[in-house]
Design a protein around this motif. Structure first.
Motif, PDB file in Angstrom:
ATOM      1  N   ALA A   1      -3.908 -19.825  -9.055  1.00 51.44           N
ATOM      2  CA  ALA A   1      -4.725 -20.373  -8.060  1.00 51.44           C
ATOM      3  C   ALA A   1      -4.888 -19.696  -7.016  1.00 51.44           C
ATOM      4  CB  ALA A   1      -4.568 -21.777  -7.581  1.00 51.44           C
ATOM      5  N   ARG A   2      -3.955 -18.515  -6.881  1.00 44.62           N
ATOM      6  CA  ARG A   2      -3.791 -17.741  -5.363  1.00 44.62           C
ATOM      7  C   ARG A   2      -4.061 -16.230  -5.979  1.00 44.62           C
ATOM      8  NH1 ARG A   2       1.690 -19.749  -2.714  1.00 44.62           N
ATOM      9  NH2 ARG A   2       1.230 -22.185  -2.193  1.00 44.62           N
ATOM     10  N   PRO A   3      -4.511 -15.224  -4.907  1.00 42.14           N
ATOM     11  CA  PRO A   3      -4.375 -13.976  -5.226  1.00 42.14           C
ATOM     12  C   PRO A   3      -3.064 -13.525  -5.772  1.00 42.14           C
ATOM     13  CG  PRO A   3      -5.418 -14.563  -3.268  1.00 42.14           C
ATOM     14  CD  PRO A   3      -4.784 -15.765  -3.756  1.00 42.14           C
ATOM     15  N   LEU A   4      -2.928 -12.412  -6.495  1.00 43.07           N
ATOM     16  CA  LEU A   4      -1.598 -11.975  -6.837  1.00 43.07           C
ATOM     17  C   LEU A   4      -0.470 -12.039  -5.847  1.00 43.07           C
ATOM     18  CD1 LEU A   4      -0.732 -11.329  -9.858  1.00 43.07           C
ATOM     19  CD2 LEU A   4      -1.052  -9.094  -9.410  1.00 43.07           C
ATOM     20  N   PRO A   5      -0.546 -11.250  -4.758  1.00 41.60           N
ATOM     21  CA  PRO A   5       0.373 -11.292  -3.926  1.00 41.60           C
ATOM     22  C   PRO A   5       1.066 -12.745  -3.628  1.00 41.60           C
ATOM     23  CG  PRO A   5      -1.153  -9.734  -3.111  1.00 41.60           C
ATOM     24  CD  PRO A   5      -1.704 -10.419  -4.180  1.00 41.60           C
ATOM     25  N   GLY A   6       0.142 -13.804  -3.383  1.00 46.62           N
ATOM     26  CA  GLY A   6       0.745 -15.191  -3.226  1.00 46.62           C
ATOM     27  C   GLY A   6       1.209 -15.853  -4.329  1.00 46.62           C
ATOM     28  N   GLY A   7       0.964 -15.221  -5.568  1.00 52.53           N
ATOM     29  CA  GLY A   7       1.418 -16.076  -6.710  1.00 52.53           C
ATOM     30  C   GLY A   7       2.428 -15.286  -7.438  1.00 52.53           C
ATOM     31  N   LEU A   8       3.080 -14.342  -6.985  1.00 52.57           N
ATOM     32  CA  LEU A   8       4.329 -13.733  -7.449  1.00 52.57           C
ATOM     33  C   LEU A   8       5.585 -14.452  -6.720  1.00 52.57           C
ATOM     34  CD1 LEU A   8       3.005 -10.067  -7.663  1.00 52.57           C
ATOM     35  CD2 LEU A   8       3.181 -11.758  -9.313  1.00 52.57           C
ATOM     36  N   PRO A   9       6.606 -14.363  -7.364  1.00 54.34           N
ATOM     37  CA  PRO A   9       7.809 -14.901  -6.918  1.00 54.34           C
ATOM     38  C   PRO A   9       8.672 -13.708  -6.187  1.00 54.34           C
ATOM     39  CG  PRO A   9       8.078 -14.861  -9.379  1.00 54.34           C
ATOM     40  CD  PRO A   9       6.816 -14.500  -8.806  1.00 54.34           C
ATOM     41  N   MET A  10       8.243 -13.203  -5.075  1.00 53.84           N
ATOM     42  CA  MET A  10       8.967 -12.179  -4.491  1.00 53.84           C
ATOM     43  C   MET A  10       8.356 -11.995  -3.130  1.00 53.84           C
ATOM     44  SD  MET A  10       7.515  -8.793  -6.452  1.00 53.84           S
ATOM     45  CE  MET A  10       7.977  -9.449  -8.195  1.00 53.84           C
ATOM     46  N   GLY A  11       9.205 -11.600  -2.343  1.00 53.41           N
ATOM     47  CA  GLY A  11       8.640 -11.295  -0.911  1.00 53.41           C
ATOM     48  C   GLY A  11       7.761  -9.875  -0.837  1.00 53.41           C
ATOM     49  N   ASP A  12       7.337  -9.920   0.270  1.00 53.79           N
ATOM     50  CA  ASP A  12       6.354  -8.698   0.463  1.00 53.79           C
ATOM     51  C   ASP A  12       6.944  -7.379   0.476  1.00 53.79           C
ATOM     52  OD1 ASP A  12       4.233 -10.208   1.072  1.00 53.79           O
ATOM     53  OD2 ASP A  12       4.239 -10.421   3.070  1.00 53.79           O
ATOM     54  N   ASP A  13       8.349  -7.105   0.900  1.00 51.89           N
ATOM     55  CA  ASP A  13       9.113  -6.313   0.917  1.00 51.89           C
ATOM     56  C   ASP A  13       9.396  -5.624  -0.636  1.00 51.89           C
ATOM     57  OD1 ASP A  13       8.972  -5.689   3.655  1.00 51.89           O
ATOM     58  OD2 ASP A  13      11.121  -6.523   4.057  1.00 51.89           O
ATOM     59  N   GLU A  14       9.953  -6.563  -1.317  1.00 52.11           N
ATOM     60  CA  GLU A  14      10.176  -6.271  -2.721  1.00 52.11           C
ATOM     61  C   GLU A  14       8.982  -5.925  -3.545  1.00 52.11           C
ATOM     62  OE1 GLU A  14      12.738  -6.768  -6.104  1.00 52.11           O
ATOM     63  OE2 GLU A  14      13.161  -6.710  -4.120  1.00 52.11           O
ATOM     64  N   ARG A  15       7.722  -6.637  -3.401  1.00 50.93           N
ATOM     65  CA  ARG A  15       6.424  -6.247  -4.036  1.00 50.93           C
ATOM     66  C   ARG A  15       6.062  -4.734  -3.839  1.00 50.93           C
ATOM     67  NH1 ARG A  15       3.919  -9.762  -2.053  1.00 50.93           N
ATOM     68  NH2 ARG A  15       2.770  -8.653  -0.515  1.00 50.93           N
ATOM     69  N   ARG A  16       6.196  -4.407  -2.401  1.00 48.32           N
ATOM     70  CA  ARG A  16       5.543  -3.234  -1.982  1.00 48.32           C
ATOM     71  C   ARG A  16       6.713  -2.053  -2.552  1.00 48.32           C
ATOM     72  NH1 ARG A  16       1.807  -1.860   1.699  1.00 48.32           N
ATOM     73  NH2 ARG A  16       0.415  -3.654   2.439  1.00 48.32           N
ATOM     74  N   ALA A  17       8.000  -2.271  -2.545  1.00 48.19           N
ATOM     75  CA  ALA A  17       8.925  -1.275  -3.021  1.00 48.19           C
ATOM     76  C   ALA A  17       8.601  -1.092  -4.487  1.00 48.19           C
ATOM     77  CB  ALA A  17      10.459  -2.135  -2.874  1.00 48.19           C
ATOM     78  N   ILE A  18       8.392  -2.247  -5.247  1.00 49.55           N
ATOM     79  CA  ILE A  18       7.952  -2.017  -6.740  1.00 49.55           C
ATOM     80  C   ILE A  18       6.509  -1.004  -6.996  1.00 49.55           C
ATOM     81  CG2 ILE A  18       7.270  -3.245  -8.849  1.00 49.55           C
ATOM     82  CD1 ILE A  18       9.139  -5.419  -8.014  1.00 49.55           C
ATOM     83  N   ILE A  19       5.635  -1.432  -6.192  1.00 45.90           N
ATOM     84  CA  ILE A  19       4.458  -0.675  -6.100  1.00 45.90           C
ATOM     85  C   ILE A  19       4.697   0.880  -5.786  1.00 45.90           C
ATOM     86  CG2 ILE A  19       2.192  -0.257  -4.983  1.00 45.90           C
ATOM     87  CD1 ILE A  19       1.995  -3.378  -4.664  1.00 45.90           C
ATOM     88  N   ARG A  20       5.382   0.979  -4.620  1.00 45.34           N
ATOM     89  CA  ARG A  20       5.710   2.580  -4.436  1.00 45.34           C
ATOM     90  C   ARG A  20       6.676   3.307  -5.509  1.00 45.34           C
ATOM     91  NH1 ARG A  20       7.714   4.284   1.548  1.00 45.34           N
ATOM     92  NH2 ARG A  20       5.963   2.955   1.889  1.00 45.34           N
ATOM     93  N   GLY A  21       7.506   2.315  -6.133  1.00 50.65           N
ATOM     94  CA  GLY A  21       8.453   2.744  -7.447  1.00 50.65           C
ATOM     95  C   GLY A  21       7.528   3.159  -8.532  1.00 50.65           C
ATOM     96  N   TRP A  22       6.446   2.398  -8.643  1.00 49.19           N
ATOM     97  CA  TRP A  22       5.620   2.518  -9.639  1.00 49.19           C
ATOM     98  C   TRP A  22       4.892   4.185  -9.692  1.00 49.19           C
ATOM     99  CZ3 TRP A  22       3.532   0.704 -14.435  1.00 49.19           C
ATOM    100  CH2 TRP A  22       2.570   1.244 -14.768  1.00 49.19           C
ATOM    101  N   TRP A  23       4.388   4.499  -8.426  1.00 52.21           N
ATOM    102  CA  TRP A  23       3.704   5.662  -8.151  1.00 52.21           C
ATOM    103  C   TRP A  23       4.842   6.736  -8.173  1.00 52.21           C
ATOM    104  CZ3 TRP A  23      -0.954   4.982  -9.138  1.00 52.21           C
ATOM    105  CH2 TRP A  23      -1.623   4.113  -8.436  1.00 52.21           C
ATOM    106  N   ALA A  24       5.994   6.635  -7.675  1.00 51.32           N
ATOM    107  CA  ALA A  24       6.833   7.471  -7.843  1.00 51.32           C
ATOM    108  C   ALA A  24       7.354   7.870  -9.468  1.00 51.32           C
ATOM    109  CB  ALA A  24       8.208   7.276  -7.232  1.00 51.32           C
ATOM    110  N   ALA A  25       7.591   6.879 -10.185  1.00 51.45           N
ATOM    111  CA  ALA A  25       7.692   6.943 -11.612  1.00 51.45           C
ATOM    112  C   ALA A  25       6.698   7.607 -12.254  1.00 51.45           C
ATOM    113  CB  ALA A  25       8.191   5.581 -12.183  1.00 51.45           C
ATOM    114  N   THR A  26       5.448   7.308 -11.904  1.00 47.05           N
ATOM    115  CA  THR A  26       4.326   7.728 -12.666  1.00 47.05           C
ATOM    116  C   THR A  26       4.320   9.291 -12.448  1.00 47.05           C
ATOM    117  OG1 THR A  26       2.976   5.715 -12.359  1.00 47.05           O
ATOM    118  CG2 THR A  26       1.553   7.732 -12.791  1.00 47.05           C
ATOM    119  N   LEU A  27       4.546   9.912 -11.087  1.00 53.80           N
ATOM    120  CA  LEU A  27       4.277  11.399 -11.082  1.00 53.80           C
ATOM    121  C   LEU A  27       5.595  11.807 -11.588  1.00 53.80           C
ATOM    122  CD1 LEU A  27       3.846  11.217  -7.328  1.00 53.80           C
ATOM    123  CD2 LEU A  27       1.951  11.622  -8.746  1.00 53.80           C
ATOM    124  N   ALA A  28       6.749  11.289 -11.860  1.00 49.20           N
ATOM    125  CA  ALA A  28       7.715  12.124 -12.437  1.00 49.20           C
ATOM    126  C   ALA A  28       7.653  11.716 -13.917  1.00 49.20           C
ATOM    127  CB  ALA A  28       8.938  11.286 -11.970  1.00 49.20           C
TER     128      ALA A  28
END
Length: 427
Positions: free
Chosen positions: A186-213
Motif C-alpha cells: 500500500a506504500r511507495p517502495l521506499p516506505g514498504g521496504l524493511p530497511m532505513g534510508d541509508d541502507e537502501r541508498r547504499a544498496i542503490i549506489r552499490g548496484w550502480w558500482a557493481a553494474t559498471l564493474a
C-alpha cells in the motif's frame, strides 16, 4: 377527543446497552458499589468475614498470575538468531506494570514469591519492576505489559510462518504469485521496504558500482525467465551470490527493462519468509550488494583520506580495465588508456541519467503517454507503471554520486603528489 395510544419497542442493541449501563450505574445500589470498589478496598472489606477475605486474596493472586501469562507477547524470539544479532546474548522476557495497590499486603508477598520461582522470564528484572510499582492507591485494575528487548523483526520466530507457507504453495505458478502479491503493498517502495534510508541508498549506489564493474549477472530482459536468479559478485569471497527467484515482481511483470533494481529491493520481503529455515544467511545477497558501496558493518562509515569502496573499485577499473577479472558493464576492451575508459564509463552513466530524467522524473513539457511515467496527467497510466518510478529520484541521485567519483578518481597505479596523500595530523 382522546388520542389513540402508541407504543414503541426500543430493542436496538445500542439502546439496550445504554439502558443496562444506566441500571448498573444507579447510585447507592449494589452494582454501583461493587464496580466502584478498588482492589485494595475489595481485599480489606470489613463488611465480610475473615474466610471471605482469604478467598478474595486467593482469587486476586490467581488473577495476577493469569494476567501475567496473558500479557506475554503473541510471538516468540528465536534464541539462535537473537544471539547472532546481539553478540551471544539471550533474549529475556520482561513485564511492566501499572500501580499495584497491594503494598504491605499478603497478596504482594505471595506474588513476589511466585515470580522468584518462575524461570520463564527475566526474574530479577520483573521482581524489581513489581517492587517499584507496589502502592496503596485506590485503583480498580492492574495493567501488565510483556515485552522482549528491542531487536530486529527477523529475530521473531513464527511471525510470518503462515505467509511463508502460502508463498511456498503459490511460488511455482505465475498466476498464484500474481494473486499472492496483488494489492498487498500500500506504500511507495521506499516506505514498504524493511530497511532505513541509508541502507537502501547504499544498496542503490552499490548496484550502480557493481553494474559498471560487471558485478551484476542477469539475463537480457526480453528473454529472461522468472526462475533464473539475478546474481551479484561477492568481492570478499570471490563468488557469485544469487537473489531469490522467482521474485515478487519477476521479469515477466516488470513492464520496463529498467526495473531490475527495484524488483531486487522489493524481494527483501521474501528473505523474511525464509529466515526461520535458513537463518541470517538469507540476507547475504543484499549485504554483498551494499558492500560494493559501503563496507561498514552496521552503518555508513567514512574516513578522511581513505577511499570509499566505490572509489577504490573505480580506480581499479580505470587503471586496469577490469575488476576481479569480471567483464565490465561497458565495453572497455579496445580502450587505449585510463582516460578513454573514463570517457566511455561517463557516457554510459550520462545515458542512464538522461533516460531516468526523460521517462521517470517529473517536469514541465515531458511526455504523458505509455512508456513515459513523469507527470501522470492520465489516470490509466498508473496501472502500467513499473517499479522504477518509486525509486527514480534515488536511483538518479546515487548514480550522480558514482559519476562524480568516476570523474575525479585517479586510476590505480597513478602516483599522486604528496599533497594528495596527506590524511591530516594524527592525534
Amino acid at each position: 377527543m382522546p388520542n389513540p395510544a402508541r407504543a414503541t419497542v426500543r430493542l436496538q442493541p445500542s439502546v439496550l446497552l445504554d439502558r443496562a449501563r444506566a441500571f448498573v450505574a444507579r447510585r447507592g445500589e449494589a452494582f454501583e458499589q461493587f464496580t466502584s470498589q478498588s482492589l485494595r478496598g475489595y481485599l480489606n472489606d470489613d463488611s465480610v468475614g475473615e474466610h471471605e477475605r482469604a478467598e478474595r486474596s486467593a482469587a486476586v493472586l490467581t488473577g495476577l498470575k493469569r494476567t501475567l501469562e496473558m500479557a506475554r507477547p503473541l510471538v516468540e524470539i528465536d534464541p539462535q538468531v537473537y544471539a547472532r544479532l546481539h553478540d551471544g546474548q539471550v533474549p529475556q522476557l520482561s513485564f511492566t506494570f501499572s500501580a499495584i495497590p497491594f503494598l504491605n499486603h499478603q497478596v504482594a508477598d505471595e506474588f513476589l514469591d511466585y515470580l522468584r520461582h518462575n524461570t520463564s522470564f527475566a526474574t530479577d528484572l520483573v521482581v524489581d519492576n513489581v517492587r517499584k510499582r507496589l502502592a496503596d492507591d485506590d485503583v480498580a485494575r492492574v495493567d501488565i505489559f510483556g515485552s522482549y528487548p528491542r531487536t530486529l523483526p527477523v529475530a521473531y520466530s513464527g511471525l510470518l510462518k503462515s505467509v511463508a507457507d502460502r508463498w511456498d504453495t503459490v511460488s511455482g505458478s505465475d498466476g498464484g504469485r500474481s494473486a499472492f502479491w496483488q494489492f498487498r503493498r500500500a506504500r511507495p517502495l521506499p516506505g514498504g521496504l524493511p530497511m532505513g534510508d541509508d541502507e537502501r541508498r547504499a544498496i542503490i549506489r552499490g548496484w550502480w558500482a557493481a553494474t559498471l564493474a560487471g558485478g551484476i549477472d542477469r539475463e537480457p530482459w526480453r528473454s529472461a525467465t522468472d526462475n533464473h536468479p539475478v546474481r551479484v559478485w561477492d568481492r570478499a569471497e570471490g563468488e557469485w551470490v544469487a537473489f531469490p527467484a522467482p521474485m515478487l515482481t519477476p521479469p515477466s511483470r516488470m513492464i520496463a527493462p529498467n526495473a531490475w533494481l527495484p524488483a531486487i529491493l522489493e524481494a527483501t520481503l521474501l528473505a523474511y519468509l525464509r529466515i526461520g529455515r535458513e537463518g541470517l544467511e538469507v540476507f547475504r545477497p543484499w549485504s554483498v550488494l551494499r558492500r560494493w558501496a559501503d563496507d561498514g558493518a552496521n552503518q555508513h562509515q567514512e574516513a578522511f583520506g581513505r577511499d570509499t569502496p566505490v572509489q577504490s573499485m573505480l580506480a581499479e577499473l580505470l587503471g586496469r580495465g577490469a575488476v576481479d577479472d569480471l567483464t565490465p558493464g561497458v565495453d572497455l576492451a579496445d580502450a587505449r588508456n585510463a582516460e578513454e575508459r573514463r570517457e566511455r564509463l561517463l557516457a554510459y552513466c550520462d545515458a542512464i541519467l538522461a533516460d531516468l530524467d526523460q521517462n521517470y522524473l517529473p517536469g514541465q513539457g515531458k511526455a504523458d503517454a505509455p512508456g513515459h511515467w513523469t507527470n501522470y496527467h492520465r489516470r490509466e497510466l498508473v496501472a502500467t507503471t513499473p517499479l522504477s518510478v518509486d525509486l527514480a529520484w534515488e536511483m538518479s541521485e546515487e548514480l550522480i554520486a558514482v559519476r562524480d567519483d568516476l570523474a575525479r578518481v585517479d586510476p590505480a597505479g597513478f602516483a599522486p603528489g604528496a599533497a594528495a596523500e596527506t590524511g591530516g595530523l594524527e592525534y
